[in-house]
Enzyme design. Structure first.
Site, PDB file in Angstrom:
ATOM      1  N   ASN A  44       0.804  -1.247  -0.037  1.00 41.62           N
ATOM      2  CA  ASN A  44       0.036   0.009  -0.046  1.00 41.62           C
ATOM      3  C   ASN A  44       0.830   1.329  -0.068  1.00 41.62           C
ATOM      4  O   ASN A  44       0.676   2.162  -0.556  1.00 41.62           O
ATOM      5  CB  ASN A  44      -0.955   0.076   1.246  1.00 41.62           C
ATOM      6  CG  ASN A  44      -1.902   1.140   1.271  1.00 41.62           C
ATOM      7  OD1 ASN A  44      -2.707   1.454   0.202  1.00 41.62           O
ATOM      8  ND2 ASN A  44      -1.806   1.952   2.342  1.00 41.62           N
ATOM      9  N   THR A  67       1.565  10.983   8.163  1.00 38.55           N
ATOM     10  CA  THR A  67       2.720  10.241   8.521  1.00 38.55           C
ATOM     11  C   THR A  67       2.218   8.643   8.565  1.00 38.55           C
ATOM     12  O   THR A  67       3.059   7.947   8.968  1.00 38.55           O
ATOM     13  CB  THR A  67       3.022  10.852   9.709  1.00 38.55           C
ATOM     14  OG1 THR A  67       2.167  10.961  10.676  1.00 38.55           O
ATOM     15  CG2 THR A  67       3.819  12.058   9.873  1.00 38.55           C
ATOM     16  N   GLY A  68       0.676   8.222   8.911  1.00 37.74           N
ATOM     17  CA  GLY A  68       0.302   7.041   8.882  1.00 37.74           C
ATOM     18  C   GLY A  68       0.416   6.113   7.714  1.00 37.74           C
ATOM     19  O   GLY A  68       0.664   6.786   6.793  1.00 37.74           O
ATOM     20  N   CYS A  69       0.638   4.958   7.896  1.00 37.79           N
ATOM     21  CA  CYS A  69       0.736   3.781   7.139  1.00 37.79           C
ATOM     22  C   CYS A  69      -0.338   3.466   6.355  1.00 37.79           C
ATOM     23  O   CYS A  69      -0.293   3.315   5.029  1.00 37.79           O
ATOM     24  CB  CYS A  69       1.476   2.733   7.575  1.00 37.79           C
ATOM     25  SG  CYS A  69       3.357   2.743   7.839  1.00 37.79           S
ATOM     26  N   VAL A  70      -1.511   3.231   7.106  1.00 34.65           N
ATOM     27  CA  VAL A  70      -2.611   2.943   6.433  1.00 34.65           C
ATOM     28  C   VAL A  70      -3.811   3.853   6.542  1.00 34.65           C
ATOM     29  O   VAL A  70      -4.138   4.339   7.679  1.00 34.65           O
ATOM     30  CB  VAL A  70      -3.025   1.595   7.014  1.00 34.65           C
ATOM     31  CG1 VAL A  70      -4.379   1.037   6.147  1.00 34.65           C
ATOM     32  CG2 VAL A  70      -1.906   0.357   6.865  1.00 34.65           C
TER      33      VAL A  70
END
Lengths: 159, 105
Positions: A32, B102-105
Site C-alpha cells: 500500500n 505520517t500514518g501507514c494505512v
C-alpha cells in the site's frame, strides 16, 4: 514545492510465501505504501501465501503464538486448542485500533490503487485449485520465471 | 523556516515544500497549489476530499491517510487515485495546505 516525481520508474515486487495474517498484513502495508507513492507494485503469492487470495480462506487468516517467541507464550500453552483463535482475535483488535482494514478490504484497496496480483503456477497446480478458487482481483497464474521477468529492474521483497 | 511564493502569495513551507501554517491557506490558494502539480481544475469531488482533510486536521492534529479519507467521505480508493494521480496521500495534503500524512494505512 514537493517533488512529486510522477514519472518515476520505480517498481517493487513482493513475494508472499506464508499464509498467516501477520505476514499477509506486512505485505499489504508495504504494498500500500508503494502504490501510494506512485510505485509500480506486483504481489506474487506462492505456497501457503496463496491462502491470502483464496476466496474460501482469505477471510480466515490466522496468527499463532506457537513457535513464535516474540509473542511471549510458552509453546506448551500455545499448542492448546483455541489459543490460535484467541491470538488471532487479539491481533485483529489491535490492528483495528490502528485502522488497519480487514484482510479482504485491505487487498481490495491495494488492487484498486493499481497493485497487480499474481499467483504461482506450481502452487496452483500442486494443490489442484481452479480459477474459481481465486479472489477476483488476481490477474494471472504465472511461473517463477514469468515473475522474475515482471520484477526485473525493480526491488524484490520476500516474505 | 522557508517560504515560497504561490500565485503572488508568500507561504511558509517545510523542507519538502508542504505548508506549515494552515491559516495561510484559502480556497484560491488551493486552486493555485493544484495547478502547480498539474491538477488544472478542482471538481466537487476534489473539494469533498480537501474539505474533509482540513476539518479532520483541525480536529485530530494530523493529516488523514487515503484510507481515512475514503472511509469518511465515501470517495473510493479508485476515485482518489483518479482525482490525485500517482500519489494521492501527498497531493491531497499539499493542496489542502497540510503536512504530508505520517500514518501507514
Amino acid at each position: 514545492m514537493p517533488k512529486f516525481d510522477d514519472d518515476t520508474d520505480r517498481k517493487v515486487s513482493i513475494i508472499l510465501s506464508k499464509g498467516t495474517l501477520d505476514w499477509a498484513t506486512a505485505m499489504l502495508v508495504i504494498g500500500n505504501a508503494a502504490v501510494s507513492e506512485g510505485i509500480e507494485l506486483h504481489l506474487f503469492f506462492t505456497f501457503y501465501g496463496l491462502d491470502a487470495v483464496l476466496n474460501k480462506k482469505m477471510d480466515h487468516l490466522k496468527v499463532t503464538p506457537l513457535a513464535n517467541p516474540a509473542m511471549g507464550m510458552p509453546n506448551a500453552i500455545a499448542a492448546l486448542p483455541g489459543v490460535t483463535a484467541m491470538a488471532t482475535s487479539m491481533m485483529k483488535k489491535m490492528m483495528k485500533k490502528e485502522s488497519v482494514p480487514d484482510h479482504r478490504d485491505f487487498i481490495q484497496m491495494v488492487a484498486d490503487a493499481g497493485g497487480h496480483l499474481h499467483v504461482c503456477r506450481l502452487t496452483f497446480d500442486m494443490f489442484g485449485y481452479t480459477k474459481d478458487d481465486l479472489y477476483d482481483e488476481v490477474e494471472d497464474v504465472i511461473s517463477a520465471a514469468d515473475f522474475l521477468n515482471i520484477a526485473d529492474g525493480g526491488q524484490i521483497i520476500f516474505i | 523556516m522557508a517560504t515560497e511564493v504561490i500565485a503572488g502569495q508568500e507561504i511558509s513551507v517545510d523542507d519538502e515544500g508542504f505548508m506549515t501554517d494552515p491559516s495561510e491557506w484559502s480556497d484560491d490558494l488551493a486552486q493555485a497549489l493544484a495547478k502547480e502539480i498539474s491538477i488544472d481544475s478542482l471538481t466537487e469531488d476534489h473539494w469533498k476530499a480537501i474539505r474533509f482533510l482540513r476539518a479532520d486536521y483541525a480536529e485530530m492534529g494530523e493529516t488523514a491517510t487515503i484510507r481515512r479519507v475514503s472511509t469518511e467521505t465515501g470517495l473510493t480508493t479508485k476515485q482518489l487515485y483518479e482525482l490525485f494521480p500517482k500519489k494521492p496521500a501527498k497531493k491531497m495534503a499539499y493542496i489542502s495546505g497540510l503536512p504530508k500524512p505520517t500514518g501507514c494505512v
